[in-house]
Design an enzyme around this catalytic site. Sequence first.
Site, PDB file in Angstrom:
ATOM      1  N   THR A 240       0.815  -1.222   0.000  1.00  0.00           N
ATOM      2  CA  THR A 240       0.000   0.000   0.000  1.00  0.00           C
ATOM      3  C   THR A 240       0.844   1.266   0.000  1.00  0.00           C
ATOM      4  O   THR A 240       0.303   2.365   0.030  1.00  0.00           O
ATOM      5  CB  THR A 240      -0.968   0.021   1.191  1.00  0.00           C
ATOM      6  OG1 THR A 240      -0.274  -0.368   2.375  1.00  0.00           O
ATOM      7  CG2 THR A 240      -2.129  -0.921   0.956  1.00  0.00           C
TER       8      THR A 240
ATOM      9  N   GLY B 149       9.357   8.084   2.144  1.00  0.00           N
ATOM     10  CA  GLY B 149      10.818   8.105   2.175  1.00  0.00           C
ATOM     11  C   GLY B 149      11.449   6.784   1.815  1.00  0.00           C
ATOM     12  O   GLY B 149      12.652   6.706   1.583  1.00  0.00           O
TER      13      GLY B 149
ATOM     14  N   GLU C 291      13.438   4.224  16.090  1.00  0.00           N
ATOM     15  CA  GLU C 291      13.147   3.144  15.150  1.00  0.00           C
ATOM     16  C   GLU C 291      14.067   1.944  15.336  1.00  0.00           C
ATOM     17  O   GLU C 291      14.280   1.140  14.441  1.00  0.00           O
ATOM     18  CB  GLU C 291      13.168   3.679  13.713  1.00  0.00           C
ATOM     19  CG  GLU C 291      12.241   4.876  13.553  1.00  0.00           C
ATOM     20  CD  GLU C 291      11.309   4.821  12.362  1.00  0.00           C
ATOM     21  OE1 GLU C 291      11.574   4.056  11.433  1.00  0.00           O
ATOM     22  OE2 GLU C 291      10.302   5.563  12.374  1.00  0.00           O
TER      23      GLU C 291
ATOM     24  N   LEU D 223       2.876   2.796   2.216  1.00  0.00           N
ATOM     25  CA  LEU D 223       2.645   3.673   3.363  1.00  0.00           C
ATOM     26  C   LEU D 223       3.906   4.347   3.888  1.00  0.00           C
ATOM     27  O   LEU D 223       3.825   5.318   4.638  1.00  0.00           O
ATOM     28  CB  LEU D 223       2.005   2.870   4.506  1.00  0.00           C
ATOM     29  CG  LEU D 223       0.619   2.288   4.226  1.00  0.00           C
ATOM     30  CD1 LEU D 223       0.206   1.367   5.369  1.00  0.00           C
ATOM     31  CD2 LEU D 223      -0.395   3.404   4.035  1.00  0.00           C
TER      32      LEU D 223
ATOM     33  N   CYS E 259      16.822  -5.872   7.468  1.00  0.00           N
ATOM     34  CA  CYS E 259      15.555  -5.366   8.017  1.00  0.00           C
ATOM     35  C   CYS E 259      14.773  -6.476   8.694  1.00  0.00           C
ATOM     36  O   CYS E 259      14.047  -6.238   9.661  1.00  0.00           O
ATOM     37  CB  CYS E 259      14.696  -4.757   6.905  1.00  0.00           C
ATOM     38  SG  CYS E 259      15.185  -3.096   6.401  1.00  0.00           S
TER      39      CYS E 259
ATOM     40  N   HIS F 128      16.626   4.468   7.024  1.00  0.00           N
ATOM     41  CA  HIS F 128      17.302   3.976   8.219  1.00  0.00           C
ATOM     42  C   HIS F 128      18.794   3.857   7.909  1.00  0.00           C
ATOM     43  O   HIS F 128      19.185   3.617   6.765  1.00  0.00           O
ATOM     44  CB  HIS F 128      16.774   2.606   8.643  1.00  0.00           C
ATOM     45  CG  HIS F 128      15.352   2.620   9.108  1.00  0.00           C
ATOM     46  ND1 HIS F 128      14.421   1.688   8.691  1.00  0.00           N
ATOM     47  CD2 HIS F 128      14.694   3.462   9.938  1.00  0.00           C
ATOM     48  CE1 HIS F 128      13.252   1.949   9.260  1.00  0.00           C
ATOM     49  NE2 HIS F 128      13.393   3.021  10.013  1.00  0.00           N
TER      50      HIS F 128
ATOM     51  N   ASN G 279      13.513  -3.090  13.428  1.00  0.00           N
ATOM     52  CA  ASN G 279      12.871  -1.934  14.042  1.00  0.00           C
ATOM     53  C   ASN G 279      12.131  -2.285  15.324  1.00  0.00           C
ATOM     54  O   ASN G 279      11.454  -1.428  15.899  1.00  0.00           O
ATOM     55  CB  ASN G 279      11.879  -1.291  13.069  1.00  0.00           C
ATOM     56  CG  ASN G 279      12.534  -0.844  11.785  1.00  0.00           C
ATOM     57  OD1 ASN G 279      12.185  -1.323  10.716  1.00  0.00           O
ATOM     58  ND2 ASN G 279      13.496   0.057  11.867  1.00  0.00           N
TER      59      ASN G 279
END
Length: 418
Positions: A18, A23, A161, A20, A346, A229, A100
């Site tokens: 989606t 950045g 984060e 969201l 990640c 990040h 995160n």
Amino acid sequence: MIREINFDGLVGPSHNYTGLSFGNLASARNAGEVSQPRAAALQGLDKMRANLALGLVQGLFVPPPRPARGWLSALGTTIEDADRVLAANAMSASAMWAANAATVSPAPDTADGRCHLTVANLKSMPHRSHEWPATLAQLSTIFASDAFAVHGPVPPAFGDEGAANHMRLTPSHDAPGVEVFVYGVSGGPFPARQHVEASRAVARLHGLDPARTIFAAQSEEAIAAGAFHNDVVAVANGPVLFAHERAFADVGALVDELSTKVPGFELVEVADAEVPLADAIKSYLFNAQLVTPPDGAMTLVAPTECSDTPSVKAWIDRHLASNGAIRRVEFVDVRQSMANGGGPACLRLRVACDPADVDPRFLVDDAKLDRLADVIGSHWPVAIEVADLQKASLIADIERARAALLDALSLPELVNAR
């Protein structure tokens, strides 16, 4: 005995595109595409198998409940009645990116000799801001032993984060380390998500020695280029810092400090002339797992996109031929995660501790991964179209899938985690 455990976030059954994450260039680029939750979760399991094959200790996090009904209720609505944007935020599977989840300080670094974990507040993005209660419940279950101290989030006035903006450099996992907190100061087009005030708060909560704690600014250029990040442009392992030339605002000062504080410190820097910043971010060269298996050969677990990007593949080949710090590169296919903006690094949270102190239900071997693959194959949706996120049938399938997973792992206490 302290060993590093990589806890991978299992890709949840609501995995969707989606767009969201403002950045995050990959997230924006693939917004509206059809996602494949089952394939994504199985790709994640294959990455865990690859880590086990290297001789690493492997753990997992389970996805939180989706939709986030409690969050929607606090906003005065339901998944059925919410507007499409709120509904998309409530259906996000972004907790899969376990880097995160929290910031971790192993026992050798802390004043009380316990391993400290602070859950990240993730306040910068609405779709992630509601993750922390379920994550905290999970961390409190996994690390319930007295060997750990689990902290709630830094107050959301300051964005935190987690480990995606934190590195630890040390001669060995059981030796005192130097912890580097990387924060953003940006006047560019994208927000800086890690605030220095949050990083300083985490360092205080963990009882870190100020003389062995560094706060370093990420370069505005890297943030503006899509490095939302720090782990998109830098990763550390043992005494090695692997970073892009343009990762930090003042790389010289950081290297000087690390050189004096970390025995055997080595910088592996990738020049922009060899790998342009845009290629580094697109391929996620630095969003790879840099690990030291039992055989001692430092290994980069990199996404297959690195082998598909000519400048990156050429740099890897030159480095391996030079007998540099990174001795081996293993490529893994996590394309479903990559398309939403998250690479191998990640997907994992690193925790250096004694595995005997960890709840064994969250540690995996090949047999357990086989059982999880069966659950995923039976219950995870094959595909999700963004337009279908509020369909009652899909929501029911997603909730049943998570229930089946928790049953397979014998985790009844997480059923109602919010």
